[in-house]
Design a protein around this motif. Sequence first.
Motif, PDB file in Angstrom:
ATOM      1  N   ASN A 324       0.826  -1.203   0.000  1.00  0.00           N
ATOM      2  CA  ASN A 324       0.000   0.000   0.000  1.00  0.00           C
ATOM      3  C   ASN A 324       0.864   1.257   0.000  1.00  0.00           C
ATOM      4  N   ALA A 325       0.241   2.379  -0.266  1.00  0.00           N
ATOM      5  CA  ALA A 325       0.972   3.649  -0.297  1.00  0.00           C
ATOM      6  C   ALA A 325       1.651   3.926   1.035  1.00  0.00           C
ATOM      7  N   ASN A 326       1.057   3.432   2.129  1.00  0.00           N
ATOM      8  CA  ASN A 326       1.633   3.646   3.454  1.00  0.00           C
ATOM      9  C   ASN A 326       2.631   2.555   3.834  1.00  0.00           C
ATOM     10  N   ALA A 327       3.100   1.801   2.826  1.00  0.00           N
ATOM     11  CA  ALA A 327       4.189   0.820   2.999  1.00  0.00           C
ATOM     12  C   ALA A 327       3.780  -0.369   3.854  1.00  0.00           C
ATOM     13  N   ILE A 328       2.516  -0.777   3.783  1.00  0.00           N
ATOM     14  CA  ILE A 328       2.056  -1.981   4.449  1.00  0.00           C
ATOM     15  C   ILE A 328       1.628  -2.971   3.377  1.00  0.00           C
ATOM     16  N   GLY A 329       2.060  -4.210   3.511  1.00  0.00           N
ATOM     17  CA  GLY A 329       1.650  -5.194   2.530  1.00  0.00           C
ATOM     18  C   GLY A 329       2.572  -6.385   2.459  1.00  0.00           C
ATOM     19  N   GLU A 330       2.190  -7.360   1.647  1.00  0.00           N
ATOM     20  CA  GLU A 330       2.920  -8.612   1.552  1.00  0.00           C
ATOM     21  C   GLU A 330       4.354  -8.414   1.077  1.00  0.00           C
ATOM     22  N   ALA A 355       6.840   7.616  -0.693  1.00  0.00           N
ATOM     23  CA  ALA A 355       8.200   7.919  -1.138  1.00  0.00           C
ATOM     24  C   ALA A 355       8.431   7.186  -2.450  1.00  0.00           C
ATOM     25  N   THR A 356       9.445   7.615  -3.195  1.00  0.00           N
ATOM     26  CA  THR A 356       9.698   6.988  -4.487  1.00  0.00           C
ATOM     27  C   THR A 356       9.932   5.497  -4.338  1.00  0.00           C
ATOM     28  N   TYR A 357      10.671   5.122  -3.312  1.00  0.00           N
ATOM     29  CA  TYR A 357      10.887   3.710  -3.055  1.00  0.00           C
ATOM     30  C   TYR A 357      11.005   3.494  -1.560  1.00  0.00           C
ATOM     31  N   LEU A 358      10.920   2.235  -1.175  1.00  0.00           N
ATOM     32  CA  LEU A 358      11.043   1.837   0.226  1.00  0.00           C
ATOM     33  C   LEU A 358      12.211   0.862   0.326  1.00  0.00           C
ATOM     34  N   TYR A 364      15.162  -3.132  -2.006  1.00  0.00           N
ATOM     35  CA  TYR A 364      14.501  -1.910  -2.450  1.00  0.00           C
ATOM     36  C   TYR A 364      13.144  -2.273  -3.081  1.00  0.00           C
ATOM     37  N   ILE A 365      12.096  -1.529  -2.707  1.00  0.00           N
ATOM     38  CA  ILE A 365      10.749  -1.785  -3.216  1.00  0.00           C
ATOM     39  C   ILE A 365      10.251  -0.530  -3.930  1.00  0.00           C
ATOM     40  N   VAL A 366       9.719  -0.715  -5.128  1.00  0.00           N
ATOM     41  CA  VAL A 366       9.092   0.377  -5.865  1.00  0.00           C
ATOM     42  C   VAL A 366       7.797  -0.155  -6.460  1.00  0.00           C
TER      43      VAL A 366
END
Length: 779
Positions: A324-330, A355-358, A364-366
């Motif tokens: 998700n946009a808030n960086a929660i997920g599988e 953010a552009t990536y996490l 790195y996640i995008v």
Amino acid sequence: MKKFLLTLTLVSFGLFSFGCDDDDDNNNNNATDEICDNQVDDDGDGDVDCEDEDCIDDAACVSEICDNEIDDDGDGDVDCEDEDCTDAEVCQDIIKHVTIIGTSDIHSHLMGVGPATDYTPLDNTDEDGTVSGLARIAAVINNIREASDASTVLVDSGDCLMGDMVDLLSGTAPPVFHFFKNMEYDAVTLGNHDFDWTPEGTTTIITTAQSFPLILFDIPLLSSNIITDATSTADDGIETLIADGSIVTYTLKPIDDDFTVGIFGKMGLEADSNVPQAKPLTWWHDDPEANAGAGDYSNTQALVDDIKVAGAHMVVHASHQGINANAIGEDKDVAANVDGIDVIMSGHRHQILDATYLKIGDTYIVAAGRRGEFVDQMDVTFNLSQEVIEDATGYVHAVNDTIEGDATIAGIMDSYIENLDSQYLIPIFGMTYSATPIAHSTYSLSHLGNFYEEIPQGEDIETPAGLLVADAQRTVMNSIIEQAVDGGILGLNPAYDASPVFMAVAETGAVREPIMLSKTGNVAAADAFRVFPLGIGPDGVPGYPMLTFYVTLAELKIMLNMSAESLMGNVPFEYYLQPSGLRFVYDENGNQFDKVIAAYKCPDADPFNMMDCYIPYTDGGTGMPVDLDDDTTMVRIAVDYYVALLLPEARNEIGEFLTIDPKYKNGTIVNMEDSAEVASLRFDADPTTTDGSGLPTVVELKAWVSVLQFISAFSDDWTELGLNYDEPGDGMPSFPSRIYDSSEAPAGEEAAWGLGLKRSMELNNFCTVFSVHTLCVTK
């Protein structure tokens, strides 16, 4: 005496020689052993420390050989770990640069997102307002490749199908696969919607793309965690595609002689649950609840380890798990629990990250959003010696009307639209994709942000686009029933069910897009199709068919309560059933699954559920109160095929509270686990058709067809019914603003002006409008 003295002299000389000069060169220098690391010529031979041949084998004088995996100097450090090797060429880090490009969830939007009549991909000056489109996506990818000095890896993270009318072509020449091949993708992950056509349909699409002369698709298709059923024939085609290497667990892309990128793509747990029509296919998943909540990610770890053993130095996951946009997920959970994944190109949740990536650990996640509206780019500096990313820069490129599309791709896609018009739309429906409008509107019919923003809650879950779908389904089905009865169908087929549809519902998750206001106000067939584009029926024709079955009024209350819980945020909002034919009131303070306190049936002839349906006919309205505690009286319900397939899963999700048993008209319970029984519930769009022996055959009424038929039959002027607002007649069917316009009521209008939209109403809001209603007086 002289002989004795000579002997004594020789002995003495010998004693002197061996006692006072013990170095190996016998040079009589009167020194002791050479100490090899004190910078002193201990034995006085002129050679100091390691220059002295006495020190040849001394550990202090042995240099580390930097590439033989031996501790040559015995200091405990091997090869490049030894400071002797600091400047050795073999010990310098090898750095690789690679640009990873990603798309995801394109959903067949080859002609962009926005009013179909406005799309102009080769003109970036007219501000058409549309976004996406394969010609523009191609241009963005080409620009990235041309600007990068590094090697590139191009992947798609799933759900390339399902979302636009071009899906009607997928069985004969799938356009999106043509795009992937033309753009030279390195790998494409199969998402849940890529199996919407069942395993057999997916097999047809893939094999057609492989054999079609203009495509000859040969790009690796990733489904890393897929499980086939050896006991069933329904997935034999997929098993063949796995056996011949068309569908793979992972693929390797050599960048140069000493650097290889491994790519895999998993289907997520949630994505898997959204595609019941993929049975008997299943997918294995990580278990985040195992080990007392610590999770079990051993299967994915083993997969990544296998990819490394196979020769991959860097690993990319073209994931259809989601974040998700808030960086929660599988995808975040996998990054936190699996070693060795360098980059995750995240799909499924239709998100772009805040953010552009996490970065989670070394991963790195995008994320690439939805419908091709964005293209991801990760510029990676990879330390091959350490096998870790040293640095990365992420970009999310918006694909909008400022971009001049690729002319080659635009031409290819135009040819597909021409074929769609000439071979399908014009002969069957008398319509075109976008060249000729089917209706006119002065406003947009909104729908949910589709997971972009915060998860919706409350009455905002009901949307004009969703209610339009439900209204279309009920109205068209009841019209067919009425015409069949008037045409004498009961004389030809006494078993024909002529009961009108009591209520139709459109499940929120299956309603995909709004109808957006175009520059001209014109609405094209493509715009209407995109609202409800998914699936396939037992007849093998694209689009979910409509089904009907019976439930008791008490079971109807359970359905309404499930929707009320969804409005409250207690049940996933995708389960909300947008209703047509019924309006209900709920009290948010009620007990769980017991919040609905009243429901009113609207007249069958009312296609829109106008506001006076909330008022009982005894008080001058048109509503018929429904006894929601009646567990005997049955009513006919209409749902699309997808909702029917989800009912067993919904029962598992809701548990004891969901005890709805769809029934035939005679009261016999339908086995919803039996595909043949589910297929028997299909609504017949043409009850006069028969097979070669004269027996009736079912012509499936596709949900999307009902939407097109409903809209194209609109009146040009709804003034007599009081449903229009400031819209001139133009000779074209018009959307009634009082029913589907979600903007504020015009100045001076009564509080009930917008109640064409509010099919469900929280008690407090209900009483704001109907203060003298019995529910409010006794509240």
